[in-house]
Design a protein around this motif. Structure first.
Motif, PDB file in Angstrom:
ATOM      1  N   ARG A  31     -16.100 -36.631  -2.603  1.00 19.25           N
ATOM      2  CA  ARG A  31     -16.033 -37.085  -1.133  1.00 19.25           C
ATOM      3  C   ARG A  31     -14.777 -37.643  -0.872  1.00 19.25           C
ATOM      4  N   SER A  32     -14.181 -38.672  -1.883  1.00 13.90           N
ATOM      5  CA  SER A  32     -13.114 -39.487  -1.582  1.00 13.90           C
ATOM      6  C   SER A  32     -11.927 -38.226  -1.380  1.00 13.90           C
ATOM      7  N   VAL A  33     -11.861 -37.360  -2.209  1.00 18.29           N
ATOM      8  CA  VAL A  33     -10.761 -36.423  -2.322  1.00 18.29           C
ATOM      9  C   VAL A  33     -10.866 -35.553  -0.841  1.00 18.29           C
ATOM     10  N   GLY A  34     -12.090 -34.999  -0.626  1.00 15.94           N
ATOM     11  CA  GLY A  34     -12.025 -34.408   0.604  1.00 15.94           C
ATOM     12  C   GLY A  34     -11.792 -35.126   1.934  1.00 15.94           C
ATOM     13  N   LYS A  35     -12.094 -36.461   1.927  1.00 13.95           N
ATOM     14  CA  LYS A  35     -11.693 -37.181   2.980  1.00 13.95           C
ATOM     15  C   LYS A  35      -9.960 -37.426   2.706  1.00 13.95           C
ATOM     16  N   ALA A  36      -9.343 -37.585   1.803  1.00 16.89           N
ATOM     17  CA  ALA A  36      -7.902 -37.709   1.671  1.00 16.89           C
ATOM     18  C   ALA A  36      -7.285 -36.446   2.014  1.00 16.89           C
ATOM     19  N   MET A  37      -7.776 -35.304   1.706  1.00 13.76           N
ATOM     20  CA  MET A  37      -7.260 -33.776   2.112  1.00 13.76           C
ATOM     21  C   MET A  37      -7.060 -33.708   3.739  1.00 13.76           C
ATOM     22  N   MET A  38      -8.432 -34.318   4.273  1.00 17.62           N
ATOM     23  CA  MET A  38      -8.565 -34.013   5.807  1.00 17.62           C
ATOM     24  C   MET A  38      -7.752 -35.051   6.468  1.00 17.62           C
ATOM     25  N   SER A  39      -7.451 -36.108   5.782  1.00 21.89           N
ATOM     26  CA  SER A  39      -6.644 -37.202   6.645  1.00 21.89           C
ATOM     27  C   SER A  39      -5.090 -37.102   6.304  1.00 21.89           C
ATOM     28  N   ASP A  40      -4.836 -36.238   5.248  1.00 26.13           N
ATOM     29  CA  ASP A  40      -3.584 -35.941   4.482  1.00 26.13           C
ATOM     30  C   ASP A  40      -3.052 -37.413   4.196  1.00 26.13           C
ATOM     31  N   VAL A  41      -3.973 -38.209   3.368  1.00 27.66           N
ATOM     32  CA  VAL A  41      -3.490 -39.447   2.661  1.00 27.66           C
ATOM     33  C   VAL A  41      -3.337 -39.080   1.254  1.00 27.66           C
ATOM     34  N   PRO A  42      -1.796 -39.440   0.803  1.00 22.31           N
ATOM     35  CA  PRO A  42      -1.547 -39.204  -0.758  1.00 22.31           C
ATOM     36  C   PRO A  42      -2.385 -40.224  -1.560  1.00 22.31           C
ATOM     37  N   VAL A  43      -2.833 -39.941  -2.469  1.00 21.71           N
ATOM     38  CA  VAL A  43      -3.574 -40.775  -3.331  1.00 21.71           C
ATOM     39  C   VAL A  43      -3.091 -40.690  -4.909  1.00 21.71           C
ATOM     40  N   GLN A  44      -2.865 -41.891  -5.470  1.00 19.52           N
ATOM     41  CA  GLN A  44      -2.354 -41.973  -6.607  1.00 19.52           C
ATOM     42  C   GLN A  44      -3.334 -42.484  -7.616  1.00 19.52           C
ATOM     43  N   VAL A  45      -3.786 -41.760  -8.674  1.00 17.04           N
ATOM     44  CA  VAL A  45      -4.605 -42.328  -9.665  1.00 17.04           C
ATOM     45  C   VAL A  45      -3.950 -42.951 -10.764  1.00 17.04           C
ATOM     46  N   LEU A  46      -4.135 -44.034 -11.197  1.00 14.23           N
ATOM     47  CA  LEU A  46      -3.302 -44.924 -12.208  1.00 14.23           C
ATOM     48  C   LEU A  46      -4.156 -45.796 -12.879  1.00 14.23           C
ATOM     49  N   SER A  47      -3.675 -46.355 -13.970  1.00 14.09           N
ATOM     50  CA  SER A  47      -4.466 -47.432 -14.775  1.00 14.09           C
ATOM     51  C   SER A  47      -4.490 -48.790 -14.338  1.00 14.09           C
ATOM     52  N   SER A  48      -5.617 -49.394 -14.499  1.00 13.05           N
ATOM     53  CA  SER A  48      -5.559 -50.918 -14.380  1.00 13.05           C
ATOM     54  C   SER A  48      -4.881 -51.647 -15.483  1.00 13.05           C
ATOM     55  N   PHE A  49      -4.927 -50.997 -16.676  1.00  8.69           N
ATOM     56  CA  PHE A  49      -4.583 -51.806 -18.051  1.00  8.69           C
ATOM     57  C   PHE A  49      -3.148 -51.572 -18.347  1.00  8.69           C
ATOM     58  N   GLU A  50      -2.400 -50.516 -17.898  1.00  9.20           N
ATOM     59  CA  GLU A  50      -0.986 -50.233 -18.144  1.00  9.20           C
ATOM     60  C   GLU A  50      -0.092 -50.146 -17.044  1.00  9.20           C
ATOM     61  N   ASP A  51       1.074 -50.277 -17.154  1.00  7.47           N
ATOM     62  CA  ASP A  51       1.989 -50.425 -16.054  1.00  7.47           C
ATOM     63  C   ASP A  51       2.910 -49.031 -16.247  1.00  7.47           C
ATOM     64  N   LYS A  52       2.275 -48.200 -15.748  1.00  9.70           N
ATOM     65  CA  LYS A  52       3.000 -47.031 -15.716  1.00  9.70           C
ATOM     66  C   LYS A  52       2.667 -45.945 -14.499  1.00  9.70           C
ATOM     67  N   PRO A  53       3.301 -44.967 -14.335  1.00 14.40           N
ATOM     68  CA  PRO A  53       3.037 -43.999 -13.060  1.00 14.40           C
ATOM     69  C   PRO A  53       1.738 -43.114 -13.468  1.00 14.40           C
ATOM     70  N   GLY A  54       1.087 -42.930 -12.377  1.00 12.83           N
ATOM     71  CA  GLY A  54      -0.115 -42.069 -12.519  1.00 12.83           C
ATOM     72  C   GLY A  54      -0.023 -40.625 -12.120  1.00 12.83           C
ATOM     73  N   THR A  55      -1.032 -40.146 -11.412  1.00 11.05           N
ATOM     74  CA  THR A  55      -1.123 -38.905 -11.019  1.00 11.05           C
ATOM     75  C   THR A  55      -1.209 -38.830  -9.379  1.00 11.05           C
ATOM     76  N   MET A  56      -0.025 -38.001  -8.824  1.00 14.40           N
ATOM     77  CA  MET A  56      -0.280 -38.024  -7.356  1.00 14.40           C
ATOM     78  C   MET A  56      -1.092 -36.992  -6.925  1.00 14.40           C
ATOM     79  N   VAL A  57      -2.091 -37.306  -5.967  1.00 16.03           N
ATOM     80  CA  VAL A  57      -2.837 -36.052  -5.436  1.00 16.03           C
ATOM     81  C   VAL A  57      -2.258 -35.960  -4.062  1.00 16.03           C
ATOM     82  N   THR A  58      -1.644 -34.856  -3.666  1.00 11.20           N
ATOM     83  CA  THR A  58      -1.093 -34.428  -2.408  1.00 11.20           C
ATOM     84  C   THR A  58      -1.204 -33.189  -1.879  1.00 11.20           C
ATOM     85  N   SER A  59      -0.482 -32.792  -0.740  1.00  9.77           N
ATOM     86  CA  SER A  59      -0.504 -31.651  -0.111  1.00  9.77           C
ATOM     87  C   SER A  59       0.142 -30.375  -1.056  1.00  9.77           C
ATOM     88  N   SER A  60      -0.959 -29.456  -0.859  1.00  6.27           N
ATOM     89  CA  SER A  60      -0.282 -28.364  -1.865  1.00  6.27           C
ATOM     90  C   SER A  60       0.940 -27.675  -1.304  1.00  6.27           C
TER      91      SER A  60
END
Length: 408
Positions: A209-238
């Motif tokens: 549901r959260s991914v569907g909302k991001a896709m409909m609203s074109d909101v870039p989403v970054q998934v990253l760790s709470s416990f490490e300081d490094k870049p995560g994965t960006m979920v974005t437009s195809s």
């Protein structure tokens, strides 16, 4: 910024989250924070409600299970204040986050942003309770599984945020679960559509549901760790990704296969079954066999829906109990990517992968974005590892523009 249950599981982790928020504020960003309940608290609250007759359709159920987020919201505000960051907690009804009247699985209809904007103007970090809202009867509602992710994405869309960062206990989206495939690779980017498919097929990183909302609203989403300081994965437009490739393989358990004999009314009954399952919002896969003696439909459904499906098939005169056979304890393993049908070579390689298996399969469905195989639960992890190796998902070149996809 959104922090899940493991990220706020105790006071120490809340203090760690507060430091992460402060770094963003010190970098000059306007920040809104969404939090889940502490790990395990919501399940405990659900147990309390059910012990006294509560079910998801009752307003009192939502009033009980939404209180976990109230605790973490206020505690994080206190933690921020202790380190010199002005912060204010908000419940869903205080924003307000307006939803429909469906208790237990409400849908967000609108979010008023004035209270958030006032906070930013005054240099205050708003801390918002995830998973909850308020309906037209002024009753608290909850959003169901993944509700806090959905809250965060919806707020990001409402305030037109640059992005929505989802902090969790993993450092991004991988080509497979690293606990199953040790050589799984973290993806730099993945499209909304692929992430939605992975989430729907069993990947636990984000809720569909959260991914569907991001896709409909074109909101870039970054998934990253709470416990490490490094870049995560960006979920974005195809639009930013290559046209073809496989992004990952995932699996889910608890499935069963129904083989339904429908005689010579195959076409009519296929339409009926699709309609009934769609209206009931039951996840399913379907294969159809048309033979001279009459056809049958193979349905792959979650085991919890078996009784309902059997009843509906008989009520609508699609098939009687004697025309239905059931195989249980199955899993669904799914490859997710782009161009799996249209690109020359993928279909053949998928078929070759099937031929090489030395155990029984109970499902094989192919679309442009996914290829699903049904097997016994005991063989699911073995199949995930085999497909990951077969399609070279551990050999992605991080310096290539195809970082997110494995080609043939």
């Amino acid at each position: 910024m959104k922090f899940g249950g493991t990220s706020v599981a105790d006071i120490g982790r809340l203090e760690h989250v507060a430091l992460k928020v402060r770094r963003q504020v010190e970098a000059g960003h306007q920040v809104a924070v969404v939090v889940s309940a502490m790990a395990g608290v919501t399940n405990q609250l659900v147990g309390y409600a059910k012990a006294l007759g509560g079910v998801e359709s009752l307003p009192e159920y939502d009033a009980v299970v939404s209180t976990g987020e109230q605790i973490t919201t206020a505690l994080l505000a206190l933690a921020l204040q202790q380190i010199g960051v002005p912060a204010q907690s908000f419940m869903g009804w205080q924003i307000p986050i307006k939803t429909d009247n469906c208790h237990g699985r409400a849908t967000i209809q609108s979010i008023e942003t004035q209270s958030l904007e006032v906070c930013w103007k005054e240099g205050i970090v708003p801390i918002v309770a995830g998973f909850q809202g308020v309906n037209s009867h002024h009753r608290i509602t909850t959003l169901g599984r993944g509700g806090s992710d959905t809250t965060a994405v919806a707020i990001a869309a409402a305030v037109k945020a640059d992005r929505c960062d989802i902090y969790t206990d993993v450092d991004g989206v991988y080509t497979a679960d690293p606990r199953i495939v040790p050589f799984a690779r973290k993806l730099d980017e993945i499209s909304y559509a692929e992430m939605l498919e992975l989430a729907a097929q069993g990947a636990k990183v984000l809720h569909p549901r959260s991914v569907g909302k991001a896709m409909m609203s074109d909101v870039p989403v970054q998934v990253l760790s709470s416990f490490e300081d490094k870049p995560g994965t960006m979920v974005t437009s195809s639009a930013q990704l290559v046209e073809v490739g496989i992004s990952g393989v995932t699996h889910s358990t608890g499935w069963l296969k129904l083989t339904v004999g429908v005689g010579d009314k195959l076409s009519t009954n296929i339409k009926k079954v699709r309609s009934l399952l769609g209206k009931a919002d039951i996840p399913h896969e379907m294969m159809v066999m048309n033979m001279i003696q009459g056809g049958h439909i193979d349905l792959f459904i979650p085991h919890g829906h078996l009784t309902w499906v059997l009843m509906v098939l008989e009520e609508h005169k699609i098939a009687s109990e004697s025309q239905i056979s059931v195989i249980s304890d199955l899993a669904k393993v799914t490859l997710v990517g782009r161009g799996l049908i249209t690109e020359n070579g993928y279909s053949q390689k998928l078929l070759q992968a099937m031929k090489n298996l030395d155990f029984s399969t109970y499902l094989a469905t192919l679309t442009t974005q996914k290829f699903s195989i049904g097997v016994h639960e005991a063989q699911a992890c073995e199949l995930v590892r085999y497909l990951h190796y077969h399609f070279n998902l551990d050999q992605i070149n991080d310096n290539s523009p195809k970082t997110m996809a494995a080609g043939l």
